[in-house]
Design an enzyme around this catalytic site. Sequence first.
Site, mmCIF file in Angstrom:
data_model
loop_
_atom_site.group_PDB
_atom_site.id
_atom_site.type_symbol
_atom_site.label_atom_id
_atom_site.label_comp_id
_atom_site.label_asym_id
_atom_site.label_seq_id
_atom_site.Cartn_x
_atom_site.Cartn_y
_atom_site.Cartn_z
ATOM 1 C CD GLU A 487 -3.344 0.444 1.821
ATOM 2 O OE1 GLU A 487 -3.431 -0.708 2.240
ATOM 3 O OE2 GLU A 487 -4.228 1.297 2.007
ATOM 4 C CD GLU A 767 -4.207 -0.603 9.094
ATOM 5 O OE1 GLU A 767 -3.473 -1.617 9.064
ATOM 6 O OE2 GLU A 767 -4.813 -0.177 8.110
HETATM 7 C C1 RAM Z 1 -6.512 1.781 4.440
HETATM 8 C C2 RAM Z 1 -5.334 2.681 4.607
HETATM 9 C C3 RAM Z 1 -5.595 3.993 5.257
HETATM 10 C C4 RAM Z 1 -7.028 4.397 5.297
HETATM 11 C C5 RAM Z 1 -7.839 3.790 4.199
HETATM 12 C C6 RAM Z 1 -9.301 4.163 4.239
HETATM 13 O O1 RAM Z 1 -6.262 0.864 3.436
HETATM 14 O O2 RAM Z 1 -4.315 1.993 5.239
HETATM 15 O O3 RAM Z 1 -5.057 4.081 6.542
HETATM 16 O O4 RAM Z 1 -7.050 5.788 5.204
HETATM 17 O O5 RAM Z 1 -7.723 2.406 4.160
#
Ligand code: RAM
Length: 913
Positions: A487, A767
């Site tokens: 990502e 996260e």
């Molecule tokens: C995830 C990303 C990010 C977020 C989006 C909506 O894949 O890691 O942190 O902003 O989704």
Amino acid sequence: MRRFLFTTLTLLICFFSVNAQKTTITNLEVDKLISPLGLDNKNPDFSWIIKSEDYDVVQTHYQIFVATDEIFSKNSLVWDSGKVSSDESVYVNYLGKELAYDTQYFWTVKVWTNKSKRSSQSKVSSWKTGLMDNQNWKSNWITVNNEDMTSPKIPYFINDFRVDSKIISANLYITSRGVYEAHINGKRIGDAILTPGWTSYSNRIQYQAYDVMEMLLTGENRIGVILADGWYRNFRQNRKNRIVDYGERTSFISELIISYEDGRKESIIDEKNWSYNFGPILSSSIYNGESVDMNLKNSKWSFPGHKNKNSKKAKTASRYKGFIDYTRNEMIKKREVLSAKELIITPSGDKVIDFGQNLVGWVKFKSALPKGTEVKLYHAEVLDKKGEFYTTNLRKAEQKNTFILNGDEDQIYEPVFTFQGFRYLKIEGIDKINIKDFKAVAIYSDMEFTGQLTTSNKLINQLQQNIQWGQRGNFLDVPTDCPQRDERLGWTGDAQAFFNTAGFNMDVKNFFDKWLIDLTYDQRSDGAVPGVVPHNNYLGPNDSEGLEGNFGRTGWADAATIIPWNSFLIYGDKETLERQYLSMKKWIGFMTKNSINNLFQKRDHWGDWLFFSRDDDNSGVSAVTSKKLIAQAFYCYSTKLLIKAAKVLDYKDDLKVYSELYQKILKAFNDEFVTKNGMLISDSQTSYVLALQFDLLSKKNREIAVERLIDNINDYGHLTTGFLGTPFLCHVLSDNGKHAKAIELLLRKEYPSWLYPVTKGATTIWERWNGIKPDGSFQYPSMNSFNHYAYGAIGEWMYANLMGLKINENYPGFKRFTIKPLFDKNFVNIDGSFKSSYGKIAVAWSRKNGKLQLTIEIPANTSSDVILNKPSDGSWKLENPKLISKILSKEENKQKTLLLLGSGKYNFSFVAN
Ligand code: RAM
């Protein structure tokens, strides 16, 4: 409610009494950069810092001189500002003669202050202009020939040229579609990594400027360029069926401009002379890593005269249709080198090195193993419950570097065009591992650290460290969500949530100015802003509404308004607002166009991403907040920021139009989402937090909202907010007299909380609140990054409350600011500092034997409102009367004492009861 956070009986004050001190003018910056090269701004801004140990120093006048020689001779002078009566010492606009391209300008500033009749003059600093105009790019773009176009091998281009006359300057201007590393005569040029960085490639690529004068030889010279995919091509090669790349082939463009003593100036490279070879890098990918055969290394490749076998003629690539822009931001560099902490043999026998810190960069190593040995390095952020090397959360990013050794014991092996997010390194191919042979190199944009905060609570200190390491690892030219899995994108929502914290930790002014320009380029013509900037079609092209799914989502697209405004508050540069204003307006326009009855209607949003939710949620404990409510709340907030920007920029017509709009959408919010008795239709923490933070409620409903928020926190016993609510949660509590609740949330150690990951050994921000569950297992392996800064947004609250440093919106850029520390009983001491554009602000306090010692440092040319809460049952006394003369003003009421202090260092001591 604990309104008074410290109780004192008497205030004792001592301070350094200093005689009028020498004033020095330091930290000269042009467009917030120290002696930048290749700066094409026609009206750059000058900033300087005034240092003095005297009290209450204010600049009264300045005079700037700019010239093309260091002695400021009359003929070379391009600007003498004259003696200007002004207290402005940051972002002073150049108003001299038109600046020429490829030219070095010297500047110095004289400053007068209220403390002395004589001026103080800075040392001489300089900057260099670049090509100024795309017309000055005379060369073509260079690439490999068609048969090598899809080869994974990395080409090494060379070009020979002669320098026969005496030269006075030599500047290389270069950029690429892909990433490059340039060399001259056997030496690497500069030390920036992954140049030219990542921008909205289809629209804009930044070029770099290097002073190569010292590298040139009289006679034969050779320039070399290594070119890899970087973010430009095959970036997301593992995700087939997605249009993610910018172009099918990589290429570069360069101009080497030489000025001779005899007055000639020429671009010296004959572009028809470029040839290339393949070298040791067999493949290179940001996600997957690099594969290198060091036996193919030719250390002479960029030495003049050296014959390279099998070299091929390079080809002219297609013209670039975008804009070749100058570099405004600090490039990525090697910033820290970490030693290995421990060698671990996992239960299944893997050899794993622990570096003790989750970081971003790569591992460099040396080895005495024979030529031909293949060494494979794998990177992971965590070990699993059993202690095994865990890579599932990397998804399809391989994060693997392979080296075939050349048997040279002095050889340092390290990759060039990739980076990994890791704490653990798994090694294959070396039986006996000496951990001293392995070092982790942390790379990130070369911004200065500006903020520091330590407390008596070790877990909070670790949290602060984790926030800063999260910022290091995710600030590689673009503010990314995460640096490890497949990502690593510039998610706009994450960036806006974290921006203020980022701005306290490091000088992110240029980093975000650059990114905001790309946001503007990537913003759709109808005003919708993408979820990731630079936009690269990460998400599928269409969603149910026929709009591109990635565009126009609440809390993400609002980066367009939130970041410029907050950047203005932290740095005080109006130009950021001016530059972004149209983009801000377009985003409001998009929401207005997609509204019915003043309610923003777009359906697809990410909402309060990653809020607290339960797996088997039969009893409905998950903290869901209506996406429609959030969307309307941000619509109001963003519109308010646009109004504030219009006020600063004095755009009177807009001020009227958007103020009217604001009243309508605010009413719509209240009509639609607030019940008769003041409950919000989603009775969640994030609902109340947003409504309170954005000031959307009537006075009566505010009070109800605060109580409901507290009830909600008490019901759950913890926070439940996601990406959108979390940055404001503690602010809302503190701003509404609920400091104790904010502290309770901050200090909580169980899941979910900020300290829970710290107790699990985290060295960065996760996260998810439960990245590692209490039993050591992982949930959601496909989306479980251990280096995702969004929740680190609590950092700003810590600076603003533990240290007590708050922005005053009426005096952006910390020209005047507020200091209001919490003096919370849970802490014995706090030590914080922030280097503002005017200089260092420091606040430190400690509690000893019932006494509070407080030291405040205020930089010259600024002032600070210091707010000290008082106990309700008594007032405190200034015991050192000398200090009174240093206090510009003082006001007292039952609850607090308000002091206005000018610059200087103040030591207070209070007797606490
Ligand atoms: C995830 C990303 C990010 C977020 C989006 C909506 O894949 O890691 O942190 O902003 O989704």
